[in-house]
Design a protein around this motif. Sequence first.
Motif, PDB file in Angstrom:
ATOM      1  N   UNK A  50       0.827  -1.203   0.000  1.00 18.51           N
ATOM      2  CA  UNK A  50       0.000   0.000   0.000  1.00 18.51           C
ATOM      3  C   UNK A  50       0.868   1.262   0.000  1.00 18.51           C
ATOM      4  N   UNK A  51       1.891   1.310   0.853  1.00 21.64           N
ATOM      5  CA  UNK A  51       2.762   2.487   0.926  1.00 21.64           C
ATOM      6  C   UNK A  51       3.511   2.681  -0.382  1.00 21.64           C
ATOM      7  N   UNK A  52       4.020   1.593  -0.957  1.00 15.15           N
ATOM      8  CA  UNK A  52       4.741   1.709  -2.223  1.00 15.15           C
ATOM      9  C   UNK A  52       3.821   2.187  -3.340  1.00 15.15           C
ATOM     10  N   UNK A  53       2.591   1.687  -3.369  1.00 15.68           N
ATOM     11  CA  UNK A  53       1.640   2.121  -4.391  1.00 15.68           C
ATOM     12  C   UNK A  53       1.329   3.600  -4.247  1.00 15.68           C
ATOM     13  N   UNK A  54       1.174   4.060  -2.982  1.00  9.93           N
ATOM     14  CA  UNK A  54       0.896   5.482  -2.743  1.00  9.93           C
ATOM     15  C   UNK A  54       2.077   6.342  -3.162  1.00  9.93           C
ATOM     16  N   UNK A  55       3.291   5.897  -2.830  1.00 14.23           N
ATOM     17  CA  UNK A  55       4.482   6.675  -3.171  1.00 14.23           C
ATOM     18  C   UNK A  55       4.755   6.675  -4.668  1.00 14.23           C
ATOM     19  N   UNK A  56       4.356   5.597  -5.346  1.00 14.06           N
ATOM     20  CA  UNK A  56       4.642   5.467  -6.784  1.00 14.06           C
ATOM     21  C   UNK A  56       3.513   5.984  -7.663  1.00 14.06           C
ATOM     22  N   UNK A  57       2.369   6.292  -7.040  1.00 14.71           N
ATOM     23  CA  UNK A  57       1.179   6.726  -7.794  1.00 14.71           C
ATOM     24  C   UNK A  57       0.726   5.681  -8.802  1.00 14.71           C
ATOM     25  N   UNK A  58       0.940   4.430  -8.491  1.00 13.13           N
ATOM     26  CA  UNK A  58       0.484   3.379  -9.378  1.00 13.13           C
ATOM     27  C   UNK A  58       1.000   2.020  -8.961  1.00 13.13           C
ATOM     28  N   UNK A  59       0.347   0.971  -9.453  1.00 11.59           N
ATOM     29  CA  UNK A  59       0.723  -0.391  -9.084  1.00 11.59           C
ATOM     30  C   UNK A  59       1.925  -0.902  -9.896  1.00 11.59           C
ATOM     31  N   UNK A  60       2.093  -0.355 -11.091  1.00 13.94           N
ATOM     32  CA  UNK A  60       3.188  -0.847 -11.943  1.00 13.94           C
ATOM     33  C   UNK A  60       4.546  -0.508 -11.335  1.00 13.94           C
ATOM     34  N   UNK A  61       4.751   0.773 -10.991  1.00 15.46           N
ATOM     35  CA  UNK A  61       6.027   1.185 -10.405  1.00 15.46           C
ATOM     36  C   UNK A  61       6.227   0.546  -9.026  1.00 15.46           C
ATOM     37  N   UNK A  62       5.132   0.426  -8.266  1.00 13.89           N
ATOM     38  CA  UNK A  62       5.234  -0.222  -6.957  1.00 13.89           C
ATOM     39  C   UNK A  62       5.691  -1.664  -7.098  1.00 13.89           C
ATOM     40  N   UNK A  63       5.150  -2.359  -8.106  1.00  8.70           N
ATOM     41  CA  UNK A  63       5.559  -3.739  -8.348  1.00  8.70           C
ATOM     42  C   UNK A  63       7.023  -3.835  -8.713  1.00  8.70           C
ATOM     43  N   UNK A 111       9.649  -5.868  -6.645  1.00  9.45           N
ATOM     44  CA  UNK A 111      10.074  -7.082  -7.320  1.00  9.45           C
ATOM     45  C   UNK A 111       8.954  -8.074  -7.548  1.00  9.45           C
ATOM     46  N   UNK A 112       7.711  -7.582  -7.695  1.00  9.15           N
ATOM     47  CA  UNK A 112       6.560  -8.443  -7.958  1.00  9.15           C
ATOM     48  C   UNK A 112       5.764  -7.830  -9.112  1.00  9.15           C
ATOM     49  N   UNK A 113       4.745  -8.530  -9.539  1.00 10.09           N
ATOM     50  CA  UNK A 113       3.936  -8.026 -10.650  1.00 10.09           C
ATOM     51  C   UNK A 113       2.974  -6.945 -10.168  1.00 10.09           C
ATOM     52  N   UNK A 114       2.548  -6.046 -11.077  1.00 14.88           N
ATOM     53  CA  UNK A 114       1.553  -5.032 -10.704  1.00 14.88           C
ATOM     54  C   UNK A 114       0.267  -5.643 -10.165  1.00 14.88           C
ATOM     55  N   UNK A 115      -0.130  -6.781 -10.724  1.00 13.82           N
ATOM     56  CA  UNK A 115      -1.373  -7.411 -10.260  1.00 13.82           C
ATOM     57  C   UNK A 115      -1.233  -7.918  -8.829  1.00 13.82           C
ATOM     58  N   UNK A 116      -0.019  -8.352  -8.463  1.00 16.53           N
ATOM     59  CA  UNK A 116       0.197  -8.823  -7.092  1.00 16.53           C
ATOM     60  C   UNK A 116       0.047  -7.667  -6.109  1.00 16.53           C
ATOM     61  N   UNK A 117       0.555  -6.486  -6.479  1.00 12.24           N
ATOM     62  CA  UNK A 117       0.403  -5.305  -5.622  1.00 12.24           C
ATOM     63  C   UNK A 117      -1.069  -4.933  -5.516  1.00 12.24           C
ATOM     64  N   UNK A 118      -1.767  -4.934  -6.673  1.00  9.85           N
ATOM     65  CA  UNK A 118      -3.184  -4.568  -6.689  1.00  9.85           C
ATOM     66  C   UNK A 118      -4.008  -5.521  -5.830  1.00  9.85           C
ATOM     67  N   UNK A 119      -3.719  -6.820  -5.915  1.00  6.20           N
ATOM     68  CA  UNK A 119      -4.466  -7.796  -5.122  1.00  6.20           C
ATOM     69  C   UNK A 119      -4.171  -7.639  -3.625  1.00  6.20           C
ATOM     70  N   UNK A 120      -2.903  -7.333  -3.265  1.00  7.04           N
ATOM     71  CA  UNK A 120      -2.557  -7.139  -1.858  1.00  7.04           C
ATOM     72  C   UNK A 120      -3.296  -5.943  -1.286  1.00  7.04           C
ATOM     73  N   UNK A 121      -3.347  -4.857  -2.048  1.00  4.31           N
ATOM     74  CA  UNK A 121      -4.076  -3.674  -1.592  1.00  4.31           C
ATOM     75  C   UNK A 121      -5.571  -3.966  -1.521  1.00  4.31           C
ATOM     76  N   UNK A 122      -6.086  -4.714  -2.497  1.00  2.68           N
ATOM     77  CA  UNK A 122      -7.502  -5.072  -2.483  1.00  2.68           C
ATOM     78  C   UNK A 122      -7.855  -5.888  -1.253  1.00  2.68           C
ATOM     79  N   UNK A 123      -7.000  -6.865  -0.887  1.00  2.00           N
ATOM     80  CA  UNK A 123      -7.271  -7.672   0.317  1.00  2.00           C
ATOM     81  C   UNK A 123      -7.225  -6.802   1.574  1.00  2.00           C
ATOM     82  N   UNK A 124      -6.315  -5.830   1.590  1.00  2.00           N
ATOM     83  CA  UNK A 124      -6.214  -4.925   2.736  1.00  2.00           C
ATOM     84  C   UNK A 124      -7.480  -4.085   2.850  1.00  2.00           C
ATOM     85  N   UNK A 125      -7.972  -3.566   1.711  1.00  2.00           N
ATOM     86  CA  UNK A 125      -9.205  -2.775   1.727  1.00  2.00           C
ATOM     87  C   UNK A 125     -10.380  -3.624   2.199  1.00  2.00           C
TER      88      UNK A 125
END
Length: 295
Positions: free
Chosen positions: A10-23, A27-41
């Motif tokens: 979540x913090x990386x996505x916020x700092x990167x303004x997107x899931x692609x750069x956060x991934x 070192x993971x895929x953008x979809x993995x970041x999106x799913x992790x944030x989705x589970x947190x929400x």
Amino acid sequence: MDSLGALGAFVQAADSNGFTEAGRRLGVSPSAVSKAVGRLEERLGVRLFHRSTRTIALTAEGSRFLERCRRILCEVEAAEAELTQTQAEPQGRLRVSLPSMGILFMPKFADFKRRYPLIEVELDFSDRLVDVIDEGFDAVIRTGDPADSRLMVRKFGSFRRVLVASPAYLEQHGRPSRPEDLVDHACLIFRYATTGKLDRWPLHRDGELLAIDLPTTVVMNTLEPQICLAEHGLGIACIPDLAIHRQLQAGTLVTVLDDCMPVTTGLSVLWPSSRQLSPKLRVFVDFAAECLLEA
């Protein structure tokens, strides 16, 4: 650990303004970041991001949650760093301030240096009240009651100042029986190098501090000459008892007016308040508390 991973995503996505750069950063895929944030929400029951096809933006709840997450992750990093440091060999420069009487601890500092050879010890002897933080000291040894709320304190002992003279001096000049008798004796007086002021002997009667103008037979600004001249029968000196254990045991010095010198003074090691205690400082604080006053 899954929760911490989700917070990190979540913090990386916020700092990167997107899931692609956060991934990419994680070192993971953008979809993995999106799913992790989705589970947190889903677990929190709130939406943390407004999502579009190309961008994401924090919601009001997400903005509040972000600052708390940063603090949590910083605490985890600090805990890991502290644990790692405890396993490291203590090393680096260690600046320590001591009062002039700290010269008495030099044999113990030699033991400390032999025990921790990679620590570069820098000692500063001064009777002024140094500013530990502004002057860049790692630790200080102080007498009395510390009053700086920015510092951590560990008391390791106390001492009492005593009046001493040689048996030969007392045989020749007589033993003072009351504080006022000192005006007729040779007095070996300490002068504080930093202020130029003469030491006032803490003579008491019935709990009251006495103001007696003592003759200044010899004045000096270091401790060893006082002890030496007293042993050689030149007069009476006021000395911390921890400095003359050997002389008192050997009988080369004896105390006088003990009932008039009741005050004890604390000894403490102090260091700047910090979340992390470096290995060099940690071992010094422990050593000071456990070993400095050992016989």
